[in-house]
Design an enzyme around this catalytic site. Structure first.
Site, PDB file in Angstrom:
ATOM      1  CB  CYS A  79      -0.974   0.029   1.160  1.00 47.31           C
ATOM      2  SG  CYS A  79      -0.228  -0.378   2.725  1.00 47.31           S
ATOM      3  CE  LYS A 125      10.474  -5.316  -4.520  1.00 44.00           C
ATOM      4  NZ  LYS A 125      11.011  -6.583  -5.038  1.00 44.00           N
TER       5      LYS A 125
HETATM    6  N1  GLU Z   1      -6.295  -1.138   7.150  1.00 48.04           N
HETATM    7  C1  GLU Z   1      -6.680  -0.249   6.094  1.00 48.04           C
HETATM    8  C2  GLU Z   1      -7.748  -0.853   5.202  1.00 48.04           C
HETATM    9  O1  GLU Z   1      -7.952  -2.044   5.192  1.00 48.04           O
HETATM   10  C3  GLU Z   1      -5.491   0.238   5.280  1.00 48.04           C
HETATM   11  C4  GLU Z   1      -4.816  -0.836   4.524  1.00 48.04           C
HETATM   12  C5  GLU Z   1      -3.632  -0.288   3.756  1.00 48.04           C
HETATM   13  O2  GLU Z   1      -2.593  -0.065   4.402  1.00 48.04           O
HETATM   14  O3  GLU Z   1      -3.742  -0.124   2.543  1.00 48.04           O
HETATM   15  O4  GLU Z   1      -8.400  -0.126   4.513  1.00 48.04           O
END
Ligand code: GLU
Length: 595
Positions: free
Chosen positions: A2, A590
């Site tokens: 992310c 990654k």
């Molecule tokens: N925990 C958040 C979600 O599921 C963020 C996940 C992320 O780091 O992209 O939306």
């Protein structure tokens, strides 16, 4: 895993942010979103990949944030995609990480009357900030920075958040996933890595855990989240020489990056001379440490195990390889006389960082070997080394894995005062790998083999001694790229269980090197062969029991490193044959910044 991105400047923000997100794509994601300010905050969120998109549906703007989501809480839907808007639409927020106490916080907020629209843990942060704002005394001058700080302190877990306000402010707080800020004369970039804005700025601020950055009229300020104290932002020169993220004519980043292995190995050979003094101290520390541990997760866990192998075998050091998520039982055993070596591509791997934080508290010496500049691991380390292999974009690690092995090998030689010999052996290896990669026949025959193996359901890999970890990595590459079940095991363990699975047509890949393990491995080859297995041998010499021979040069002590190259190519051509997304295999990311 992310990514977050933010931009303020004269260019069109929706496009700059979209471009930034594309450069963060390699980290892995399942949905994405952008928010910009055009009078009001406008959102554009989508499930799936950004693909070739070069524009969004958003209006022109000079400020925006973006997010690539790798869902942990709540399904992969447009609603759950970030950024998330506050109820009064005064700010939008995106998060990297996991709010570990989200259920508790959400329950409390619901009791207080707050309504939730998504299933994410992220929305809890939005509502929590709203609550903190509502508790501030004066209605008109509510202070978002203060509210965000207070909310952030209530969160458990590793979290980094970015906030865009309707009145043109950017705000970001870090306690986990990386956060860097790039600045030039009239632009500010926020991002998860320097790579994404490297072409536009040459100075960056690496935000540490527990810090918040805020912009006001294009100027940035840095705060300590707990105390609210202003800190002096220290801008560093970005030294990421090949900031170019380009396939350079190769069909995939993976193939390009395998071809960059000789370059990466040269960097290993040279850097021990360039940083001679630090290495001197480090090698001394390896020698005097009570225990030496190496640590990593996934492919890096395997690299760590092989580095430990080299330290034991050529360095005579009692080194133990640990897997990040499985290191807990060592917590009480670590002492300040120990040394822990952490190789890492991103320097942000959550389960390794968790261990390093324990080590730090126990005053254990930490050495890191990281490819991404400005990472958390580097910051936690007593000995900081950069891999300098250039950006590795394909999610499947190749050249950086090879670098880590070569580095470990060289350390083991330096421990016994044989640095020159180690460098020469690596130089020879580099040349052999270069020759191997540039022979089209090698590609042709591995491609043909890949075609056959892509039809199989199970693939076994056997290795012993220097090749055991290599076969494990071959297994990882096959699983990652082709989604075919592969099983690597010590050749000697075969007869203890997996021999039951040996029957006609079962493919068994085996590395037979000219070393002390050779006869035992050939013995295992016989055992699978008589049961009808198809044997694919990686070796310098052909053996009659092989159905298929992948010929590699014998490079002596570094032969295991040579052997990984055909396995990487095999995994690559299998993934291509199956029509998979080679550079971004399904479900994996990654840099795994969440646990
Ligand atoms: N925990 C958040 C979600 O599921 C963020 C996940 C992320 O780091 O992209 O939306």
């Amino acid at each position: 895993m992310c990514g977050i991105f933010g931009y303020i400047g004269p260019k069109n923000a929706p496009e700059v942010v979209l471009e930034g997100l594309k450069r963060l794509e390699y980290r892995g994601y399942d949905s994405w979103g952008i928010a910009v300010v055009a009078d009001q905050i406008k959102l554009n969120k989508k499930v799936g990949a950004i693909g070739d998109l070069s524009r969004t549906t958003l209006p022109g703007s000079t400020i925006g944030i973006g997010h690539t989501r790798w869902a942990t809480h709540g399904g992969i839907t447009e609603t759950n995609a970030h950024p998330h808007l506050s109820s009064d639409k005064s700010f939008a927020l995106a998060q990297n990480g996991i709010v570990e106490n989200y259920a508790q916080l959400k329950g409390d907020l619901i009791k207080k009357g707050y309504k939730f629209q998504t299933e994410t843990d992220t929305e809890v942060i939005v509502r929590l900030i709203e609550e903190k704002l509502s508790l501030q005394p004066r209605r008109l001058h509510r202070n978002l920075v203060k509210a965000a700080r207070a909310a952030f302190l209530d969160l458990l877990g590793r979290n980094t958040v970015i906030i865009l306000t309707r009145d043109n402010q950017l705000l970001a707080a870090r306690n986990g996933s990386p956060l860097v800020v790039g600045v030039n004369r009239d632009e500010v970039f926020f991002s998860s890595d320097t790579l994404s804005f490297a072409p536009f700025v040459d100075k960056a601020l690496v935000v540490d855990n527990g810090q918040m950055v805020a912009t006001e009229n294009g100027k940035i300020s840095l705060l300590d989240i707990k105390s609210g104290r202003e800190l002096v932002p220290r801008l560093e020169n970005i030294d990421f020489e090949s900031s170019k993220v380009d396939k350079e004519g190769y069909e995939h980043f993976m193939l390009k990056e395998i071809h960059e292995s000789p370059y990466a190995l040269n960097q290993v050979i040279n850097q021990v001379d360039e940083n001679a003094n630090t290495y001197k101290k480090f090698i001394k520390n390896i020698k005097v440490a009570k225990n030496v541990y190496t640590i990593g997760s996934g492919t890096t866990g395997i690299a760590a195990a092989q580095i430990a192998f080299y330290l034991r075998t050529f360095g005579g050091i009692r080194a133990v390889g640990l897997t990040g998520a499985e290191a807990r039982e060592y917590f009480d055993l670590f002492s300040k006389d120990d040394l822990v070596i952490a190789p890492s591509q991103s320097g942000e791997t959550a389960d390794v960082l968790e261990v390093l934080e324990v080590l730090k508290e126990k005053k254990v010496k930490i050495a890191s070997y990281v490819n991404m500049p400005g990472s958390t691991m580097t910051r936690l380390s007593d000995y900081k080394f950069l891999i300098q292999a250039g950006p590795e974009i394909c999610v499947m690690a190749t050249k950086v894995f090879t670098s880590k092995l070569a580095w470990g090998y060289l350390l083991s030689k330096m421990v016994t005062d044989k640095k020159k010999e180690g460098q020469e052996n690596l130089k020879n290896l580099t040349e052999e790998i270069d020759k191997y990669l540039n022979k089209s026949n090698n590609h042709k025959s591995i491609k043909a083999l890949a075609k056959k193996l892509a039809k199989k359901q199970h693939i076994f890999l056997l290795g012993k001694y220097q090749n055991f970890n290599i076969m494990r990595e071959g297994m990882v590459k096959i699983i990652e790229g082709s989604y075919i079940h592969a099983h690597a095991m010590p050749a000697g363990d075969l007869k203890h269980y997996a021999i039951t699975l040996m029957e006609k047509g079962v493919p068994v890949i085996v590395a037979v090197s000219e070393d002390v393990a050779k006869d035992d491995v050939l013995n295992a080859v016989n055992q699978v062969k008589v049961r009808g297995a198809e044997v694919i041998g990686i070796s310098s010499k052909p053996y009659e029991k092989f159905d298929y021979h992948i010929q590699v040069p014998d490079t002596g002590e570094t032969t295991a490193i040579m052997n990984i190259i055909p396995l990487q190519l095999l995994a690559y051509y299998m993934a291509v044959e199956l029509g998979h997304n080679v550079d971004k295999p399904r479900n994996i990311a990654k840099s795994v910044t969440v646990k």
